[in-house]
Design an enzyme around this catalytic site. Structure first.
Site, PDB file in Angstrom:
ATOM      1  N   GLU A 161       5.975 -28.961   0.699  1.00 14.09           N
ATOM      2  CA  GLU A 161       6.658 -28.038   1.624  1.00 14.09           C
ATOM      3  C   GLU A 161       5.864 -26.741   1.793  1.00 14.09           C
ATOM      4  OE1 GLU A 161       8.726 -29.433   3.360  1.00 14.09           O
ATOM      5  OE2 GLU A 161       9.168 -31.120   2.050  1.00 14.09           O
ATOM      6  N   ASP A 172     -14.455   4.922   5.535  1.00 11.82           N
ATOM      7  CA  ASP A 172     -14.557   4.428   4.163  1.00 11.82           C
ATOM      8  C   ASP A 172     -15.539   5.301   3.394  1.00 11.82           C
ATOM      9  OD1 ASP A 172     -13.900   2.690   2.112  1.00 11.82           O
ATOM     10  OD2 ASP A 172     -15.451   1.237   2.619  1.00 11.82           O
TER      11      ASP A 172
END
Length: 421
Positions: free
Chosen positions: A147, A280
């Protein structure tokens, strides 16, 4: 970018729920039922390791008083009810990527479980239900892995699919000779799903303190009480780690991490990660840890030629968001389109409070739904939006996006970049 995403280790932070019938079935013993649930997750993790996915149990819930949904023999109805409960209740109190219901009820027909295809990371669809159909826990674990495979983009195997065993995890029917192996078809489908959807939640590594199951030495994940985990003694290739104890070998300071080299911490000031862009910063080792802590420029610093402001290490601008939604020729719509956000209707709003959509104030209209103009001959509408009732947040202007000179979006408001946001 795509290859980097595909190669990255994935983590499914799982919450496993057992219903009231399960509680009764295991003699009202929470200890017995918990042990079964832990055993099932350990097998699921083993199965997914071959796919470069670690399944971490971050929550376990047993409905020992009464069910929180009406669990019924119609698997379709039960799945819908469970998924709705997950979205409106469980997600609000427990951060996780995927939830599975383990039920003692007997589903109609041959069904042993059901899940939404490609539902991972989606608030409404990252869920599955599995019947506790066999005393042997590993058979139930394979059904649950099946699942979860659906949630991760895998469909049922066709006759031509192979995995080197009599039956593969995504076989359409339960086998009396199941295996822990995914077929070639499953691998292709999973890869195609990752490329198409690029689900982000599974990139986030859980903290060792998030994991609620007892530590398992040998599962490649460093848990509470462990210093390292390189797999079983038979498979471990790490000279820094003692696979039998999950402790560092004598004289070793570390076993993994960007600031670890040959079992020792790298020297202070050693660059461990280059700056990705102007928002960054290059990351440096401390000399006292194997971790490479991510640093970035302060929020509010101008970026992309003053078209945006840095926000948590990125430079979110509306044009990039339109391109991500509508393709390379998309552009931001004219200002008049953003007036729809004053309506507070199903798509035009600024934020939600207790599931109620709040209309934008006039000064905040560029912090609600994003309006784009896809530059294609077929499109005449100048105010295109991306709206899906299944994922209403997708298509909203991202937090930190520039909404005016000196201002950025924060929680549906256009705020001054000099204030913390």
């Amino acid at each position: 970018e795509q290859q980097k995403y595909l190669n990255a280790k994935k983590y499914v932070k799982l919450v496993l729920v057992a219903d009231y019938i399960m509680y009764l079935k295991y003699g009202r013993s929470l200890t017995t039922l918990r042990t079964r649930m832990y055993d099932i997750v350990n097998i699921i993790n083993l199965i997914f390791q071959r796919m470069n996915i670690h399944v971490a149990l971050v929550g376990l819930e047993i409905w020992s008083n009464r069910d929180k949904i009406i669990v019924q023999s119609s698997a379709d109805v039960t799945l819908d009810l469970f998924a709705k409960w997950r979205e409106t209740d469980l997600l609000k109190r427990k951060s996780h990527d995927n939830a599975q219901l383990l039920t003692g009820i007997n589903f109609n027909g041959p069904t042993a479980g059901l899940a939404y295809l490609s539902g991972i990371c989606k608030p409404m669809y990252s869920a599955g239900i599995v019947q506790d159909h066999n005393k042997v826990h590993h058979l139930v674990a394979i059904a649950m892995a099946h699942e979860m495979g659906h949630n991760l983009g895998m469909d049922h195997d066709k006759d031509t699919c192979t995995c080197g065993a009599r039956s593969c995890v995504m076989a359409g029917t339960l086998s009396c000779e199941p295996s822990y192996l995914f077929s070639d078809c499953s691998r292709r489908e999973h890869r195609a799903f990752l490329i198409k959807d690029m689900p982000q939640c599974i990139l986030e590594k859980p903290l060792r303190t998030d994991v609620v199951s007892p530590p398992v030495c040998g599962n490649y994940f460093v848990e509470v009480g462990e210093e390292c985990d390189c797999g079983s003694p038979a498979t471990c290739r790490d000279t820094c780690c003692d696979a039998a104890t999950c402790k560092l070998r004598q004289g070793a300071q570390c076993a993994e991490g960007l600031c670890c080299d040959q079992c020792r911490f790298k020297g202070a000031g050693t660059e461990c990660r280059a700056a990705k862009d102007e928002c960054d910063m290059a990351d440096l080792c401390t000399g006292r840890s194997a971790e490479c802590t991510d640093r970035f420029q302060r929020n509010g610093q101008p970026c992309q030629n003053n078209n945006g402001y840095c926000y948590n290490g990125t430079c979110p601008i509306m044009r990039d968001q339109c391109i991500a939604l509508f393709g390379p020729n998309a552009a931001v719509s004219q200002d008049a389109c953003f007036q729809f956000n004053l309506q507070g209707n199903h798509y035009g709003y600024c934020r939600k409070e207790q599931n109620t959509k709040i209309a934008c104030e006039p000064q905040d209209v560029k912090c609600g739904r994003l309006y784009c103009f896809p530059s294609s001959p077929a499109t005449k509408n100048p105010c295109n939006i991306h709206y899906s009732p299944n994922d209403e947040d997708k298509g909203m202007v991202l937090p930190g996006t520039k909404c005016a000179d000196g201002k950025a979006c924060s929680n549906g408001r256009c705020v001054d970049v000099t204030t913390p946001y």
